[in-house]
Motif scaffolding. Sequence first.
Motif, PDB file in Angstrom:
ATOM      1  N   LYS A 181       0.832  -1.201   0.000  1.00 24.25           N
ATOM      2  CA  LYS A 181       0.000   0.000   0.000  1.00 24.25           C
ATOM      3  C   LYS A 181       0.869   1.253   0.000  1.00 24.25           C
ATOM      4  CE  LYS A 181      -4.165   1.787   2.253  1.00 24.25           C
ATOM      5  NZ  LYS A 181      -5.137   1.553   3.352  1.00 24.25           N
ATOM      6  N   ARG A 184       2.591   1.627  -3.479  1.00 27.59           N
ATOM      7  CA  ARG A 184       1.645   2.126  -4.470  1.00 27.59           C
ATOM      8  C   ARG A 184       1.430   3.629  -4.300  1.00 27.59           C
ATOM      9  NH1 ARG A 184       0.146   2.042  -9.159  1.00 27.59           N
ATOM     10  NH2 ARG A 184      -0.386  -0.162  -9.183  1.00 27.59           N
ATOM     11  N   ARG A 185       1.449   4.091  -3.049  1.00 29.40           N
ATOM     12  CA  ARG A 185       1.232   5.511  -2.776  1.00 29.40           C
ATOM     13  C   ARG A 185       2.327   6.385  -3.400  1.00 29.40           C
ATOM     14  NH1 ARG A 185       0.075   4.895   2.290  1.00 29.40           N
ATOM     15  NH2 ARG A 185       1.957   5.681   3.302  1.00 29.40           N
ATOM     16  N   TYR A 216      -4.808  -1.485  -4.418  1.00 26.35           N
ATOM     17  CA  TYR A 216      -3.418  -1.043  -4.531  1.00 26.35           C
ATOM     18  C   TYR A 216      -2.472  -2.176  -4.943  1.00 26.35           C
ATOM     19  CZ  TYR A 216      -3.657  -2.808   0.267  1.00 26.35           C
ATOM     20  OH  TYR A 216      -3.895  -3.575   1.383  1.00 26.35           O
TER      21      TYR A 216
END
Length: 229
Positions: A181, A184-185, A216
């Motif tokens: 996560k 992906r950010r 994600y």
Amino acid sequence: MNERRASQVWFFDLDNTLHNASAHVFGALNVAMNEYIVRHLGVPGDQAAELRSRYWHRYGATLLGLVRHHGVSAAHFLAETHALPGMEPGLHSHAHDLAALRRLPGRKFLLTNAPLDYALRVLHTLGMARDFDAVIAVEQMRMFGQLRPKPDARMFRHLLARLKLQPGQCILVEDTLVHQKAARRVGMSTVWMQRWLKRAATGPGAQQPLRRRPAYVDRRVRSLQTLLR
């Protein structure tokens, strides 16, 4: 070879991504960490387990909580908890995963929250020591004098800048969703390795397999061979 494939950069997690850490290693690590907390913080075993779980969920790593709230030496904690004498005979992966890793086009880095000595022991035992451009262990995940291990998004940005890489060319292969996560950010692609999740050991980092792929996560796989396609 496709130019785009050749320019890809892969970041592989270690435990439960490249080998079955649930079989032996995670259980031994859980015991070693609990015993360390009991010994050095002077708390009973049930409180040690609760602290370990609480800090993992709050910071993404038990170590960070111990450093911030109890003044524990990171180097001392990592050395004692990851010594794991006699670990090597219990390590195993899959021959076809090893072959796929070697055939995978692009640069490859190991990115692990484990200490460097432990990571190198595992790689040598599995025959993967020569398959990575570099090993980036928890000791190398420092910013402004503080440890910033996965899933710290600032660490991902700092690492990519240090390696002069663009997020769009990078792929994280990992068993831990919270790490994906964060990746992906910052714009990286993500692959969720699920081969050993059903047999995952109990503990603060244990995960249950999900039926649905989180938004994600770009792909979920049960074998590194899938990455060749």
